[in-house]
Design an enzyme around this catalytic site. Structure first.
Site, short mmCIF file in Angstrom:
data_model
loop_
_atom_site.label_atom_id
_atom_site.label_comp_id
_atom_site.label_asym_id
_atom_site.label_seq_id
_atom_site.Cartn_x
_atom_site.Cartn_y
_atom_site.Cartn_z
CG ASP A 1 -2.15 7.43 0.94
OD1 ASP A 1 -1.31 8.32 0.83
OD2 ASP A 1 -3.06 7.21 0.11
CG ASP B 1 -2.87 2.10 6.47
OD1 ASP B 1 -2.90 1.84 5.24
OD2 ASP B 1 -3.45 3.08 6.96
CG ASP C 1 -1.78 1.14 1.39
OD1 ASP C 1 -2.25 1.66 0.37
OD2 ASP C 1 -2.04 1.55 2.55
#
Lengths: 176, 176
Positions: free
Chosen positions: A12, A136, A10
């Site tokens: 961000d 996250d 990922d």
């Protein structure tokens, strides 16, 4: 299996320190300092004073917001090493924010120039066919049957049913 | 399986008539008309006179190129009907062309407004976890174990080892 294992990574709050970008804006624009305690287990907007709740959405939609996000410490070194050993794919839910597309593309070209375009995926739902998934957001692991590594961020600190990595050195320790 | 079946649908030369956009440019800029016979089994650039070979790359990289591609006949109606019955994902190798990202995003918003951002994927390699895959490039089916439907385009007419659809009505006949 003949092919290398595939890893989805990922952007961000995993390779890009997007929370830090937000904090720098609130520091500068609103003279506001949020502590780790105030953000513990919360989305950033929920840690803000009520009158600023809707501002995250405004900032994130501005062209340029995603272009100068700080790089997460050690991520460039570790992702480069992973890139040698695995088939690494960057998988970002960029499609949520129209103006993020070109910024994220250019950001990757600047900070992760070794990642070729074939290995970049901007999507919504992350229906990618990979073996290892570093994110996250645990919602992105829904239906995923491989090895999920939850990259620690303030908002996910209360989630305890995933293998967790707190930083990129821990990713290296586990996967290299 | 409890979930709906997933379909990945490509953009260029599947829901977007990208070859027609090219042909209109060559007609206008070079007074050139290519026949179906001249394009049979060939990439467009290989059907062009030698001195124009490199121009496809120039045109395709221009901002705006992907913004006004004609919509493939019947694709809006059939994709909308598929969208009710299946989990439909648009999966485009947009990452090859930096300037295509925003144009493709806006094009989809205009012509396929019912497709939510969660169901749009701009990628390189199409490592998507779907059941049915509609694409004009057989290379995108590499490693795919579901039902592949090769959408007919001039360049793929010599390929005969895939189930083929020649137009959107044929997709409807097979999947609805």
């Amino acid at each position: 299996m003949n092919r290398k294992q595939r890893i989805a990574i990922d952007m961000d709050d995993v390779i890009a320190d997007t929370v830090e970008k937000f904090l720098s804006i609130y520091r500068r624009e609103h003279n506001l300092e949020l502590s780790a305690e105030e953000m513990h287990g919360k989305e950033l907007r929920d840690a803000l004073p009520a009158e600023l709740y809707s501002t995250t959405r405004q900032y994130i939609n501005q062209p340029g917001f995603f272009r100068d996000i700080p790089v997460m410490p050690d991520s460039q070194r570790v992702v480069k090493e992973l890139y040698e050993k695995y088939d690494v794919f960057i998988v970002s839910a960029a499609m949520e924010f129209r103006n993020s597309l070109i910024d994220k593309y250019d950001w990757l070209a600047e900070y992760f120039p070794f990642i070729v375009w074939e290995h970049i995926i901007f999507c919504g739902l992350k229906i990618v066919n990979v073996d290892i998934f570093i994110d996250d957001r645990s919602r992105n692991f829904a239906g995923f049957e491989g090895r999920a590594l939850l990259y620690t961020s303030h908002h996910n600190l209360l989630i305890d049913n995933y293998e967790r990595v707190n930083n990129w050195q821990q990713v290296a320790d586990k996967l290299l």
